[in-house]
Write an enzyme that holds these catalytic residues in place. Structure first.
Site, PDB file in Angstrom:
ATOM      1  N   HIS A 277      64.502  67.574  41.312  1.00  0.00           N
ATOM      2  CA  HIS A 277      63.418  67.137  40.416  1.00  0.00           C
ATOM      3  C   HIS A 277      62.021  66.649  41.307  1.00  0.00           C
ATOM      4  O   HIS A 277      61.252  65.893  40.877  1.00  0.00           O
ATOM      5  CB  HIS A 277      64.044  65.506  40.252  1.00  0.00           C
ATOM      6  CG  HIS A 277      65.254  65.490  39.140  1.00  0.00           C
ATOM      7  ND1 HIS A 277      66.411  65.419  39.697  1.00  0.00           N
ATOM      8  CD2 HIS A 277      65.397  65.849  37.921  1.00  0.00           C
ATOM      9  CE1 HIS A 277      67.519  65.695  38.484  1.00  0.00           C
ATOM     10  NE2 HIS A 277      66.604  65.752  37.581  1.00  0.00           N
TER      11      HIS A 277
ATOM     12  N   HIS B  87      63.084  67.268  33.501  1.00  0.00           N
ATOM     13  CA  HIS B  87      63.154  68.175  32.206  1.00  0.00           C
ATOM     14  C   HIS B  87      61.730  68.333  31.820  1.00  0.00           C
ATOM     15  O   HIS B  87      60.875  67.391  32.283  1.00  0.00           O
ATOM     16  CB  HIS B  87      63.704  67.043  31.058  1.00  0.00           C
ATOM     17  CG  HIS B  87      63.241  65.746  30.932  1.00  0.00           C
ATOM     18  ND1 HIS B  87      63.127  64.740  31.819  1.00  0.00           N
ATOM     19  CD2 HIS B  87      62.368  65.427  29.670  1.00  0.00           C
ATOM     20  CE1 HIS B  87      62.467  63.521  31.623  1.00  0.00           C
ATOM     21  NE2 HIS B  87      61.789  63.884  30.337  1.00  0.00           N
TER      22      HIS B  87
ATOM     23  N   GLY C  13      64.831  69.891  26.829  1.00  0.00           N
ATOM     24  CA  GLY C  13      64.141  69.887  25.498  1.00  0.00           C
ATOM     25  C   GLY C  13      63.458  71.306  25.384  1.00  0.00           C
ATOM     26  O   GLY C  13      62.769  71.288  24.463  1.00  0.00           O
TER      27      GLY C  13
ATOM     28  N   MET D 128      71.596  72.351  26.779  1.00  0.00           N
ATOM     29  CA  MET D 128      72.754  71.476  26.501  1.00  0.00           C
ATOM     30  C   MET D 128      72.974  71.317  25.129  1.00  0.00           C
ATOM     31  O   MET D 128      73.514  72.159  24.416  1.00  0.00           O
ATOM     32  CB  MET D 128      72.591  70.345  27.508  1.00  0.00           C
ATOM     33  CG  MET D 128      72.498  70.455  28.943  1.00  0.00           C
ATOM     34  SD  MET D 128      72.356  68.991  29.867  1.00  0.00           S
ATOM     35  CE  MET D 128      74.243  68.278  29.624  1.00  0.00           C
ATOM     36  N   SER D 129      72.422  70.373  24.481  1.00  0.00           N
ATOM     37  CA  SER D 129      72.775  70.234  23.156  1.00  0.00           C
ATOM     38  C   SER D 129      72.412  70.959  22.273  1.00  0.00           C
ATOM     39  O   SER D 129      72.730  70.985  21.140  1.00  0.00           O
ATOM     40  CB  SER D 129      72.231  68.456  22.894  1.00  0.00           C
ATOM     41  OG  SER D 129      70.918  68.198  23.219  1.00  0.00           O
TER      42      SER D 129
END
Length: 211
Positions: A101, A121, A155, A175-176
């Site tokens: 990060h 992200h 995202g 991911m999602s």
């Protein structure tokens, strides 16, 4: 560009295996990121994935390096605070990644011999609603600071692939967006089509540059 699909902790073993068996041909790697699972559950999932046809070289286990070695799969992905783990007899296909990060963490991981990085992200995401996205500018700075591949995460939608590539990243992680999609296979195709378009644009640019 690479496409990494990461489980979200919301799927059962059967659900994860079903989705992965549908999408693996469009991905570079499938990550089992299941913090609440026992080692035996992870082993069960890996065995089922291989049984359904997912190549072992495409499977990555998160944060359990020894288990990944024992199962003879494609690699391990480490959290930002985990040390790089080597094996006595590493496979040629073995890959070690780490989430970072900051540029400082990225440089440290590179010095330790990590093969690739996850950084994010990048865009706003419901998984981290209280944290501002790092954005493309920070992604570009980090990509220019290291010489190893950087995979953008957070995202990311198919239409973002070109911008992420231009920032210097060599791939994306989702991911999602994949594992919680109504039609994961269709979504994976959309990501793959965007990645192919980036590759085609690059080849066109290279061809024009040689003239």
């Amino acid at each position: 560009m690479e496409l990494h699909a990461i489980s979200t902790g919301q799927q059962s073993i059967d659900q994860l295996v079903k989705i992965a068996s549908q999408i693996y041909s469009w991905t570079t790697a499938i990550h089992i990121r299941e913090k609440k699972w026992s080692d035996s559950q992870v082993i069960d999932a890996v065995q089922q994935l291989i049984h359904t046809g997912v190549p072992p070289s495409k499977i990555r286990i998160n944060s359990r390096p020894q288990l990944a070695v024992d199962l003879n799969i494609g690699g391990v992905h480490l959290s930002e605070y985990m040390s790089y783990i080597t094996t006595d007899d590493p496979l040629s296909r073995w890959k070690v990644g780490r989430s970072v990060h900051s540029i400082e963490q990225a440089l440290q991981a590179q010095d330790e011999g990590v093969d690739y990085l996850f950084y994010g992200h990048i865009y706003a995401t419901t998984s981290k609603p209280d944290l501002s996205p790092r954005g493309l500018d920070q992604l570009e700075k980090l990509c220019h600071a290291v010489s190893i591949p950087v995979i953008a995460i957070g995202g990311i939608q198919p239409e973002h692939c070109q911008d992420i590539h231009q920032a210097g990243a060599t791939g994306i992680a989702v991911m999602s967006g994949i594992f919680e999609a109504e039609h994961p296979q269709h979504v994976c195709r959309l990501y793959n089509e965007s990645i192919q378009q980036v590759t085609f644009t690059d080849l066109q640019s290279q061809s024009l540059g040689k003239k």
